[in-house]
Design an enzyme around this catalytic site. Structure first.
Site, PDB file in Angstrom:
ATOM      1  N   TYR A 142       0.858  -1.187   0.000  1.00  0.00           N
ATOM      2  CA  TYR A 142       0.000   0.000   0.000  1.00  0.00           C
ATOM      3  C   TYR A 142       0.888   1.228   0.000  1.00  0.00           C
ATOM      4  O   TYR A 142       1.801   1.332   0.820  1.00  0.00           O
ATOM      5  CB  TYR A 142      -0.902  -0.015   1.244  1.00  0.00           C
ATOM      6  CG  TYR A 142      -1.836   1.179   1.340  1.00  0.00           C
ATOM      7  CD1 TYR A 142      -2.945   1.287   0.513  1.00  0.00           C
ATOM      8  CD2 TYR A 142      -1.603   2.189   2.266  1.00  0.00           C
ATOM      9  CE1 TYR A 142      -3.801   2.378   0.599  1.00  0.00           C
ATOM     10  CE2 TYR A 142      -2.456   3.281   2.365  1.00  0.00           C
ATOM     11  CZ  TYR A 142      -3.556   3.368   1.526  1.00  0.00           C
ATOM     12  OH  TYR A 142      -4.406   4.443   1.613  1.00  0.00           O
ATOM     13  N   ASP A 237       9.426   2.881  -0.186  1.00  0.00           N
ATOM     14  CA  ASP A 237       8.369   3.587   0.531  1.00  0.00           C
ATOM     15  C   ASP A 237       8.568   3.280   2.009  1.00  0.00           C
ATOM     16  O   ASP A 237       8.209   2.202   2.492  1.00  0.00           O
ATOM     17  CB  ASP A 237       6.997   3.117   0.039  1.00  0.00           C
ATOM     18  CG  ASP A 237       5.859   3.790   0.806  1.00  0.00           C
ATOM     19  OD1 ASP A 237       6.128   4.433   1.838  1.00  0.00           O
ATOM     20  OD2 ASP A 237       4.699   3.642   0.375  1.00  0.00           O
ATOM     21  N   LYS A 265       4.067   9.974   8.163  1.00  0.00           N
ATOM     22  CA  LYS A 265       3.749  10.514   9.488  1.00  0.00           C
ATOM     23  C   LYS A 265       4.864  10.430  10.533  1.00  0.00           C
ATOM     24  O   LYS A 265       4.926  11.266  11.432  1.00  0.00           O
ATOM     25  CB  LYS A 265       2.494   9.818   9.999  1.00  0.00           C
ATOM     26  CG  LYS A 265       2.488   8.306   9.758  1.00  0.00           C
ATOM     27  CD  LYS A 265       1.094   7.787   9.422  1.00  0.00           C
ATOM     28  CE  LYS A 265       1.158   6.426   8.737  1.00  0.00           C
ATOM     29  NZ  LYS A 265      -0.040   6.074   8.011  1.00  0.00           N
TER      30      LYS A 265
HETATM   31  N1  HOZ Z   1      -3.966   3.450   5.821  1.00  0.00           N
HETATM   32  C1  HOZ Z   1      -3.620   3.396   7.206  1.00  0.00           C
HETATM   33  C2  HOZ Z   1      -3.265   2.038   7.632  1.00  0.00           C
HETATM   34  N2  HOZ Z   1      -2.253   1.383   6.918  1.00  0.00           N
HETATM   35  C3  HOZ Z   1      -4.745   3.849   8.101  1.00  0.00           C
HETATM   36  C4  HOZ Z   1      -4.869   5.296   8.222  1.00  0.00           C
HETATM   37  C5  HOZ Z   1      -5.819   5.733   9.346  1.00  0.00           C
HETATM   38  O1  HOZ Z   1      -6.960   5.306   9.364  1.00  0.00           O
HETATM   39  O2  HOZ Z   1      -5.414   6.520  10.180  1.00  0.00           O
END
Ligand code: HOZ
Length: 426
Positions: A142, A237, A265
């Site tokens: 992802y 990534d 993040k």
């Molecule tokens: N796509 C994020 C997990 N791999 C989740 C993001 C979220 O809901 O904070």
């Protein structure tokens, strides 16, 4: 009716699914999501006064635990100076200098606001620099929600049953080729099929959006060699692995060089931040130096930079914290395996660094096909059992468990007690 349920009932009327990001809706575990009030150290507290040991850690960035004083104080100081200027600040320079010092093989950094933005921009740069259109990604990996990467994606796209999203034109994704993680032959085949047309291979060096799957020995090295042979760029990534596996991220951990590296993040210490980084020659292709355009008012936001700088400075000053994180994760994974064996539960526990994932399957998990074979219904029941016992896990099978430096002996013992109870109740 508890407060979380009340809030969720209001939320579904004004937010799609009641949330601002799909996995938070708890659909994969068929429960009402807990609404979070606050977090401190290794714990989060919901609006109903329940306390949980947190293994989501905001999906990774809370490496030092929640509400770390160094980060909180840096943010408080920055807020007093102003929230956003849309103009350069000293902190951005300090942040980029620190990243260049800590991360191998990068000379320049462009700050953005999220991992999605970082990856989207890195792909544009790879295409601009090579003059090629095709990209290779891995099924179940992802890389955020930009159009060209929502093809056979992992994380909540997979858990929600839409690994390739609606609304993405076929004309755009025709350039996205997918290979199998840990299967070099599938990448080699794509290079054979599209000679001179592949701009880059993008990979999560540890696949952490299909549960957690570590690269097998030789896989990342093999990607490096294939990219070199075919004149393509290798993009790591590192939204999840960056500053988590090691202060230098996966490049340092595995000793493999990437051409471009993306962060999310974690470099914001919990604030919305991302970055893409690489050599001067590549990064100077980005506007205003070069023809690859990318911009943003909130990029390098002063408050976000203050938080990120505080987190990275703390990490640099305390490199020993990685040994502690890894030891905690190893002991937890070993305890989970022991409990699974004691309860005759078919669980494969994958762990690398401070990332863990239990898969409800009797076979080992080294590929996406293995991961997809796990019993998601059983994960949902296990999740519920853990939540009832005060442990907050990712509310979907195809995610990671994140350990923070605030998790200690007490949390380890309580978690293992919960694992024992939850597996016994399955
Ligand atoms: N796509 C994020 C997990 N791999 C989740 C993001 C979220 O809901 O904070």
């Amino acid at each position: 009716m508890d407060r979380s349920q009340q809030l969720f009932d209001r939320a579904v009327k004004v937010l799609p699914g009641g949330v601002n990001s799909p996995v938070r809706a708890f659909r994969a575990v068929d429960l009402c999501p807990r609404f979070i009030q606050s977090a401190h150290g290794a714990y989060i507290y919901d609006t109903d006064g329940h306390k949980y040991i947190d293994y989501v850690c905001s999906w990774g960035p809370m490496l030092l635990g929640h509400d770390h004083p160094a980060i909180r104080e840096a943010v408080e100081r920055a807020v007093k100076d102003g929230l956003s200027f849309g103009a350069p600040t000293e902190r951005e320079v300090e942040m980029a200098e620190l990243m260049v010092e800590m991360v191998p093989n990068i000379e320049m950094v462009r700050m953005v606001n999220s991992g999605t933005e970082a990856v989207m921009s890195a792909i544009r740069l790879a295409r601009g620099a090579t003059g090629r259109d095709k990209i290779v990604k891995f099924e179940g990996c992802y890389h955020g929600h930009s159009d060209c990467l929502l093809v056979n994606a992992g994380s909540s796209a997979l858990a929600g049953g839409h690994p390739s999203s609606a609304g993405v034109p076929e004309d755009i994704v025709k350039h996205t080729l997918t290979a199998q993680f840990n299967r070099l032959d599938t990448v080699e085949a794509l290079f054979g099929q599209w000679p001179g047309q592949i701009a880059c291979v993008i990979v999560e060096p540890v696949a952490a959006n299909m549960g957690v799957v570590a690269p097998e020995k030789g896989f990342l090295e093999g990607l490096r060699a294939l990219c070199d042979r075919h004149g393509a760029l290798l993009i790591f990534d590192e939204v999840i692995t960056g500053f988590r596996l090691a202060p230098g991220g996966a490049q340092a951990y595995f000793g493999v060089r990437a051409d471009l590296v993306t962060f999310g993040k974690i470099i914001g210490g919990g604030m919305p931040v991302g970055a893409y980084c690489g050599s001067r020659a590549l990064m100077e292709q980005v506007a205003p130096c070069g023809p690859v355009y990318q911009a943003g008012t909130l990029s390098g936001n002063p408050v976000a930079m203050a938080a990120g700088l505080a987190q990275l400075r703390y990490i640099r000053a305390h490199p020993e914290l990685y040994a502690g994180l890894e030891q905690y994760a190893e002991e937890l994974a070993a305890g989970m395996r022991r409990a699974a064996a004691a309860h005759h539960a078919p669980v494969a526990v994958n762990q690398i660094g401070s990332l863990i994932a239990p898969f409800f399957t009797p076979t080992e998990v080294t590929t996406f096909v293995d991961a997809k074979g796990s019993d998601v219904g059983m994960y949902a029941r296990y999740f519920k059992g853990m939540l009832e016992r005060g442990v907050y896990l990712a509310p979907a099978q195809f995610e990671a468990m994140f350990v923070s430096a605030a998790h200690g002996r007490e949390e380890l013992e309580q978690t293992l007690e919960a694992v024992d109870g939850a597996l016994a109740a399955l």
